[in-house]
Design an enzyme around this catalytic site. Structure first.
Site, PDB file in Angstrom:
ATOM      1  N   GLY A   1      60.174  51.430  53.378  1.00  0.00           N
ATOM      2  CA  GLY A   1      60.345  50.134  54.024  1.00  0.00           C
ATOM      3  C   GLY A   1      60.360  50.195  55.530  1.00  0.00           C
ATOM      4  O   GLY A   1      59.917  49.262  56.206  1.00  0.00           O
TER       5      GLY A   1
ATOM      6  N   THR B   1      55.478  47.603  48.866  1.00  0.00           N
ATOM      7  CA  THR B   1      56.342  48.611  48.244  1.00  0.00           C
ATOM      8  C   THR B   1      56.088  49.947  48.905  1.00  0.00           C
ATOM      9  O   THR B   1      54.936  50.303  49.169  1.00  0.00           O
ATOM     10  CB  THR B   1      56.078  48.724  46.728  1.00  0.00           C
ATOM     11  N   GLY B   2      57.169  50.667  49.181  1.00  0.00           N
ATOM     12  CA  GLY B   2      56.996  51.969  49.811  1.00  0.00           C
ATOM     13  C   GLY B   2      58.159  52.267  50.732  1.00  0.00           C
ATOM     14  O   GLY B   2      59.264  51.774  50.529  1.00  0.00           O
TER      15      GLY B   2
ATOM     16  N   GLY C   1      66.112  47.676  53.973  1.00  0.00           N
ATOM     17  CA  GLY C   1      64.696  48.007  54.032  1.00  0.00           C
ATOM     18  C   GLY C   1      63.853  46.787  54.348  1.00  0.00           C
ATOM     19  O   GLY C   1      64.325  45.791  54.916  1.00  0.00           O
ATOM     20  N   ASP C   2      62.590  46.849  53.956  1.00  0.00           N
ATOM     21  CA  ASP C   2      61.666  45.771  54.287  1.00  0.00           C
ATOM     22  C   ASP C   2      61.708  44.626  53.280  1.00  0.00           C
ATOM     23  O   ASP C   2      61.241  43.527  53.584  1.00  0.00           O
ATOM     24  CB  ASP C   2      60.239  46.308  54.364  1.00  0.00           C
TER      25      ASP C   2
ATOM     26  N   ARG D   1      71.956  50.627  54.679  1.00  0.00           N
ATOM     27  CA  ARG D   1      70.538  50.587  55.029  1.00  0.00           C
ATOM     28  C   ARG D   1      69.860  49.348  54.446  1.00  0.00           C
ATOM     29  O   ARG D   1      70.001  49.054  53.264  1.00  0.00           O
ATOM     30  CB  ARG D   1      69.830  51.834  54.513  1.00  0.00           C
TER      31      ARG D   1
ATOM     32  N   THR E   1      60.134  49.417  44.398  1.00  0.00           N
ATOM     33  CA  THR E   1      60.381  47.997  44.572  1.00  0.00           C
ATOM     34  C   THR E   1      59.545  47.215  43.552  1.00  0.00           C
ATOM     35  O   THR E   1      58.561  47.739  43.041  1.00  0.00           O
ATOM     36  CB  THR E   1      59.936  47.653  46.005  1.00  0.00           C
TER      37      THR E   1
END
Lengths: 328, 328
Positions: free
Chosen positions: B251, B248-249, B227-228, B225, B197
């Protein structure tokens, strides 16, 4: 599935306590208070029902709340998990056309339905959610499938619907969701009375808590709009170390302030009890008229607050409490 | 739009400081520390770049980070708002095929791209986000349009794309996003290296802070999907009274723990300084290997932490600090 016939078959024996005027929050926290074996609270949406509400409309809502609450009470009494109870009771509310979730969902600006839901297990922090589904009869079931059968937390739109097929979650024709009342609301843009998300929080006999929320969103919302109900941390949150929360209202404000998560954060980081944390969110974080929340802590204490004219809600626990309400 | 030619035209004069091994967090808070006039931090994703990374790959990333950071620095020096700076720098990172956002986004399991982004203004708590868009060249621009030109916070899928047309945000053929490198990653399911991200946090000369995040998600993620990154409170948050955060990672973990919101909650409710709050999230809330966050407080202090092998990142402020890094 929930049989329509029960709507009329269940006696409405609790209407007498509905208008008793007692406070919507429990007494202040008391560390010596014994934990309850189980507890449940539910809401059918914060809104603008007023004193002019017709008796039959009022009684209909109360009857629906009572049916759902009775189902939750019986499950928890029998030892069901909080998570199963939350899912089952949300399904009952989704299937009931009186609420803005599942059947009875509001229409978006494009004249269709887009449904959002989420569920969270406070014992593991496992959670699942779906956003913008159009053909899934019970979005809360699909949210649980996302939680248990994918590595993801949130699925949206067509991808979520394809997933429903792979896991055998029932899909229906979009016509299923529409009701005449909601269509009139769209035509007249009667958005204010339709904040009615549904949500459930529960504590089970094993000491675990869970939360779930499901909605049709806002009447005449933009196509593609996703509210707080599928957003873990905004409309739904559950953590055994803190509390379980479900929100209803203008979802944008719940997202902006991470409302569901913030209740537990105030409890853990600031030492507030559940009632004080819920009070602060409803009285200070949110502007008047925005919505309400139901919350429950691992001791079974329940807080239900709103800053709208009304919130359809109910609470029951192992001490014998059982009440459904629309106003204070 | 960001011209590709600048990638080679800008001298990479800062590589010398990149591997100096200094800590990735600033010194402990000091109330007497004077506030900085402006500050900015950015990330290009937490990931698994290791010591075996080819020199040209490493230098390419650092060059890209430096270009973006230089643009942000110049904007803030010139008095641009934090919000405008965040948007502009995220656009640069989206347009750069090296990062998993905009052009260069990873492929989902269906072989397509679905992009997520959000932006938040810490001075007003205004925020906007888009999820699952497939044809919007710069999702961060559309997120800002949602924030400023709708009553909503989050739009998903086709509805978001139709909205892009109504507000004149550029759409492109989905082929635009694909790169050969990402296609190979899909074929080999090389998900681990692709958590990348992008995100930016900034403090401007007016004392306002803002945050923005944009992503292509996880390689081979399920269709639909989310994510965050489009979830305000999970991947992005900004509040002038607290801090600005971009994550970042994986999510799902950021949603589960309302990570971006939680940093500020610990600062406000528990009295932690920025660095301590960020440390706790990265070291205690998140499991090792999950990701990282960048954060900035209204005094211009910056914290950048990650629990993956690497995080592409940069920081600059009005004291003369200017650094881009991949490892500690």
């Amino acid at each position: 599935m929930f049989p329509q016939s029960r709507f009329t078959a269940v006696p409405v024996f609790l209407l007498a306590v509905v208008f008793s005027g007692c406070a919507s929050t429990p007494p202040a926290d008391n560390a010596a208070e014994p934990a309850l074996a189980w507890a449940i609270a539910l809401h059918g949406g914060a809104g603008t029902l007023g004193a002019d509400t017709a008796d039959d409309v009022r009684d209909g809502y109360l009857e629906s709340l009572e049916i759902a609450l009775t189902a939750g009470k019986e499950l928890l009494e029998g030892g069901a998990s909080a998570l199963d109870t939350v899912e089952h009771v949300v399904v009952i509310l989704e299937d009931d056309p009186r609420f803005n979730a599942g059947r009875g969902a509001v229409f978006n600006a494009a004249g269709g339905h887009e449904l959002d839901a989420s569920i969270m297990d406070g014992s593991t922090l496992a959670c699942g959610a779906v956003a913008g589904v159009r053909t899934v009869r019970n979005p809360i079931r699909l949210a649980r499938a996302v939680m248990e059968r994918t590595r993801h937390v949130l699925l949206g739109g067509e991808g979520a619907e394809e997933f429903a097929d792979t896991v055998g979650v029932e899909r229906v024709d979009p016509e299923y969701f529409g009701t005449e009342r909601r269509r009139r609301a769209l035509e007249r843009r009667l958005a204010d009375k339709d904040k009615g998300t549904v949500g459930v929080v529960a504590l089970d006999r094993h000491g675990n808590i869970a939360a779930g929320t499901s909605t049709g969103g806002l009447t005449a919302k933009m196509y593609g709009r996703i509210g707080d109900s599928p957003v873990v941390g905004a409309g739904t949150y559950a953590d055994n170390r803190r509390c379980a929360v479900s929100g209803t209202g203008v979802g944008e404000e719940f997202i902006r302030h991470s409302v569901a998560y913030s209740v537990g954060a105030m409890m853990e980081y600031e030492g507030l009890d559940l009632a004080a944390a819920v009070d602060r969110v409803v009285d200070e974080t949110l502007e008047p008229g925005i919505g309400g929340i139901i919350a429950l802590d691992p001791q079974g204490r329940i807080a239900m607050r709103y800053n709208t004219p009304s919130m359809l809600r109910g609470a029951a626990d192992s001490s014998g409490r059982f009440e459904v309400k629309i106003w204070d």
